[in-house]
Motif scaffolding. Sequence first.
Motif, mmCIF file in Angstrom:
data_model
loop_
_atom_site.group_PDB
_atom_site.id
_atom_site.type_symbol
_atom_site.label_atom_id
_atom_site.label_comp_id
_atom_site.label_asym_id
_atom_site.label_seq_id
_atom_site.Cartn_x
_atom_site.Cartn_y
_atom_site.Cartn_z
ATOM 1 N N ILE A 105 0.727 -1.334 0.038
ATOM 2 C CA ILE A 105 -0.398 0.192 -0.235
ATOM 3 C C ILE A 105 0.942 0.699 0.279
ATOM 4 C CG2 ILE A 105 -1.897 -0.940 1.595
ATOM 5 C CD1 ILE A 105 -0.467 0.309 3.946
ATOM 6 N N GLU A 106 0.054 2.647 -0.370
ATOM 7 C CA GLU A 106 0.964 3.818 -0.075
ATOM 8 C C GLU A 106 0.169 4.092 0.627
ATOM 9 O OE1 GLU A 106 2.112 4.552 -4.315
ATOM 10 O OE2 GLU A 106 0.998 3.698 -4.672
ATOM 11 N N GLY A 107 -1.157 4.040 1.055
ATOM 12 C CA GLY A 107 -2.213 4.852 2.285
ATOM 13 C C GLY A 107 -2.558 3.756 3.048
ATOM 14 N N LEU A 108 -3.398 4.374 3.394
ATOM 15 C CA LEU A 108 -4.733 4.520 4.336
ATOM 16 C C LEU A 108 -6.455 5.239 4.252
ATOM 17 C CD1 LEU A 108 -5.566 2.302 6.962
ATOM 18 C CD2 LEU A 108 -5.019 4.343 8.707
ATOM 19 N N PHE A 109 -7.206 4.365 4.129
ATOM 20 C CA PHE A 109 -8.444 4.539 3.789
ATOM 21 C C PHE A 109 -9.514 4.006 5.627
ATOM 22 C CE2 PHE A 109 -13.188 4.199 3.203
ATOM 23 C CZ PHE A 109 -13.413 5.433 2.639
ATOM 24 N N LEU A 110 -9.752 5.056 6.652
ATOM 25 C CA LEU A 110 -9.823 4.941 7.192
ATOM 26 C C LEU A 110 -11.061 5.059 7.664
ATOM 27 C CD1 LEU A 110 -9.267 2.647 10.239
ATOM 28 C CD2 LEU A 110 -7.931 5.169 10.763
ATOM 29 N N SER A 111 -12.433 3.922 7.901
ATOM 30 C CA SER A 111 -13.427 4.454 8.083
ATOM 31 C C SER A 111 -14.546 3.732 10.047
ATOM 32 C CB SER A 111 -14.801 4.206 7.172
ATOM 33 O OG SER A 111 -16.190 4.895 7.638
ATOM 34 N N SER A 112 -15.272 3.593 9.965
ATOM 35 C CA SER A 112 -15.707 2.851 11.547
ATOM 36 C C SER A 112 -17.069 3.394 11.501
ATOM 37 C CB SER A 112 -14.558 3.722 12.505
ATOM 38 O OG SER A 112 -15.135 3.213 13.832
ATOM 39 N N GLY A 113 -17.236 2.207 12.846
ATOM 40 C CA GLY A 113 -18.545 2.026 13.277
ATOM 41 C C GLY A 113 -18.839 3.277 14.292
ATOM 42 N N ILE A 114 -19.872 3.631 14.560
ATOM 43 C CA ILE A 114 -20.289 4.623 16.007
ATOM 44 C C ILE A 114 -20.443 4.149 16.592
ATOM 45 C CG2 ILE A 114 -21.295 7.103 16.817
ATOM 46 C CD1 ILE A 114 -21.763 7.095 13.322
ATOM 47 N N PHE A 115 -18.868 4.008 17.840
ATOM 48 C CA PHE A 115 -19.415 3.268 19.629
ATOM 49 C C PHE A 115 -19.268 4.677 20.492
ATOM 50 C CE2 PHE A 115 -15.572 2.952 18.131
ATOM 51 C CZ PHE A 115 -13.978 2.660 18.830
ATOM 52 N N LYS A 116 -20.047 4.748 21.295
ATOM 53 C CA LYS A 116 -20.257 5.191 22.477
ATOM 54 C C LYS A 116 -20.555 6.533 22.281
ATOM 55 C CE LYS A 116 -16.354 3.836 25.715
ATOM 56 N NZ LYS A 116 -15.080 3.777 26.236
ATOM 57 N N SER A 117 -19.956 7.158 21.126
ATOM 58 C CA SER A 117 -20.905 8.601 20.702
ATOM 59 C C SER A 117 -19.574 9.341 19.092
ATOM 60 C CB SER A 117 -20.137 9.948 21.407
ATOM 61 O OG SER A 117 -18.995 9.802 21.873
ATOM 62 N N ALA A 118 -19.807 9.893 18.686
ATOM 63 C CA ALA A 118 -19.198 11.022 17.352
ATOM 64 C C ALA A 118 -18.475 10.916 17.751
ATOM 65 C CB ALA A 118 -19.849 11.713 16.468
ATOM 66 N N TYR A 120 -16.344 10.442 19.975
ATOM 67 C CA TYR A 120 -15.097 9.289 21.179
ATOM 68 C C TYR A 120 -14.938 8.702 19.704
ATOM 69 C CZ TYR A 120 -13.648 4.829 23.761
ATOM 70 O OH TYR A 120 -13.279 3.902 23.640
ATOM 71 N N THR A 121 -15.683 8.128 19.143
ATOM 72 C CA THR A 121 -15.312 7.564 17.589
ATOM 73 C C THR A 121 -13.969 8.459 16.600
ATOM 74 O OG1 THR A 121 -17.057 6.612 17.144
ATOM 75 C CG2 THR A 121 -15.783 6.078 15.147
ATOM 76 N N MET A 122 -14.177 9.609 16.542
ATOM 77 C CA MET A 122 -13.236 10.976 15.899
ATOM 78 C C MET A 122 -12.424 10.585 16.139
ATOM 79 S SD MET A 122 -14.144 12.164 12.665
ATOM 80 C CE MET A 122 -12.499 12.774 12.203
ATOM 81 N N LYS A 145 -12.607 8.569 7.382
ATOM 82 C CA LYS A 145 -14.332 8.463 7.434
ATOM 83 C C LYS A 145 -14.423 9.286 8.120
ATOM 84 C CE LYS A 145 -16.483 7.865 4.658
ATOM 85 N NZ LYS A 145 -17.160 7.156 3.920
ATOM 86 N N SER A 146 -14.919 10.945 8.254
ATOM 87 C CA SER A 146 -15.554 12.099 8.836
ATOM 88 C C SER A 146 -17.003 11.251 9.332
ATOM 89 C CB SER A 146 -15.639 13.643 8.761
ATOM 90 O OG SER A 146 -15.062 13.955 8.241
ATOM 91 N N ILE A 147 -16.467 11.361 11.190
ATOM 92 C CA ILE A 147 -18.435 10.860 11.787
ATOM 93 C C ILE A 147 -19.263 11.856 11.949
ATOM 94 C CG2 ILE A 147 -19.200 9.711 13.808
ATOM 95 C CD1 ILE A 147 -16.682 7.892 11.592
ATOM 96 N N PRO A 148 -20.583 11.615 11.186
ATOM 97 C CA PRO A 148 -22.047 12.769 11.811
ATOM 98 C C PRO A 148 -21.562 12.615 12.499
ATOM 99 C CG PRO A 148 -21.997 10.721 10.340
ATOM 100 C CD PRO A 148 -20.610 11.042 10.393
ATOM 101 N N GLU A 153 -14.028 21.087 16.315
ATOM 102 C CA GLU A 153 -12.283 21.284 16.884
ATOM 103 C C GLU A 153 -12.383 19.459 16.378
ATOM 104 O OE1 GLU A 153 -14.760 24.611 19.216
ATOM 105 O OE2 GLU A 153 -15.489 21.915 18.684
ATOM 106 N N LEU A 154 -12.737 18.564 16.220
ATOM 107 C CA LEU A 154 -12.645 17.305 16.033
ATOM 108 C C LEU A 154 -12.223 17.321 14.418
ATOM 109 C CD1 LEU A 154 -14.060 14.946 18.437
ATOM 110 C CD2 LEU A 154 -11.273 16.089 18.337
ATOM 111 N N MET A 155 -12.738 17.574 13.832
ATOM 112 C CA MET A 155 -12.807 17.713 11.827
ATOM 113 C C MET A 155 -11.851 19.040 11.543
ATOM 114 S SD MET A 155 -15.113 15.951 11.208
ATOM 115 C CE MET A 155 -14.423 16.087 9.119
ATOM 116 N N TYR A 156 -11.271 20.090 12.590
ATOM 117 C CA TYR A 156 -10.426 20.757 12.127
ATOM 118 C C TYR A 156 -8.733 19.865 12.658
ATOM 119 C CZ TYR A 156 -6.992 23.626 12.983
ATOM 120 O OH TYR A 156 -5.570 24.647 13.154
#
Length: 420
Positions: A105-118, A120-122, A145-148, A153-156
């Motif tokens: 690989i040359e990189g990472l694509f990382l997503s997730s289910g939402i556990f506890k809260s948006a 916490y997951t982010m 993958k950003s969590i809805p 602050e976390l998106m930044y």
Amino acid sequence: MNFERIQEKLDILADAAKYDVSCSSSGSTRTNKNKGLGNSSGMGICHSYTEDGRCVSLLKILLTNHCIFDCAYCVTRKSNDIKRAAFKIQEVVDLTINFYRRNYIEGLFLSSGIFKSADYTMERLIAVAKKLREEENFNGYIHLKSIPGASDELMYEAGLYADRLSVNIEIPTISGLKLLAPDKKHEDFLKPMLKVKNEIVRYKSERKVLRTVPKFAPAGQSTQMIIGATGESDKDIMYSATHFYKNYNMKRVYYSGYVPVANDHRLPAIGTQVPMLRENRLYQTDWLLRFYGFSVQELVNDTHPNLDIEVDPKLSWALRNLHHFPVDINSADKSVLARIPGIGMRSVGKIIKARSFRKLNWEHLKKMGVALNRAKFFILCDSKHWERRDLDAPRIKGMILQTSTAKFRKHYASQLSLFN
């Protein structure tokens, strides 16, 4: 490190990630012998594109497939009886580095289910990217993958470490989201999108003045819509996509045909998967909107709410608007040439350059790569015969489909002959 347990997690969470197409993917068949870690076997490795157009291979996984939500269309929803797993932050970091060192690989694509809260997951997604950048000095491509519902602050912070961010809008319409994911709010998807858009604009502006300003999500942001889980029309889908391109500066909108995952009265029946051809027509329409100068109202509207499955959207538009044709290849401007079926933007450029030296005829156009089986009904050039002969739309469509079918049969027969 328990390699067998890591391998099990990788199998589960790479398989769960395959439903997310907001990272353009194609399988890899590279394998690792002697029970070594990293057997992609067509899963876990995908391809995406950097800001400068390079194609890169990415490790594509979920951080976890545990989720607090019960979205009807999602295979990882909490009520679904599936095997669950979760990576530790350091495990994802180690996997990425090990795969990178093996040139998988040359990189990472990382997503997730939402556990506890948006949030916490982010935070955990960001922690992976931060460790890779600061502790491992990893400069490869990272798509988070950003969590809805995640905070501004976390998106930044995410944008400082990731090359691309994406928030899946999931369902094209607000009513569809309320039906299939009543626990989610439409504004939770829009808020992180707006934050990312504004920060990208701000950082680009500041970098014009001061080159030492760090990059913020330099590959932009994307989103994905699930197609066919609700009864939305192609018009609904493309109007929604146009809205996101215009108001959130999306790099790409992806269209993912719904895959039946449960018996639920709100969903299409098991076995009624969305045709791949519908996805293809939506992508073709998206391409016309972004690169060919079409407006969304020209391609889908109240009169024609759904795309024609039989022919591509440009041809469909042309057949509905025969009063714009024929077009003289040797005099029409670029925007008009781009609307002719069978002529792509590369061919448009070739035509404009070549006609400055001489008038063009059928043979010239054929050598340029123009698909004359479609284009000949809509153009005039420096030839004695005009192929259209005032045919009406149904006849033109029938003749093009007949030619396309004959070409397919000829190609199929030639492929079979290789095995005779």
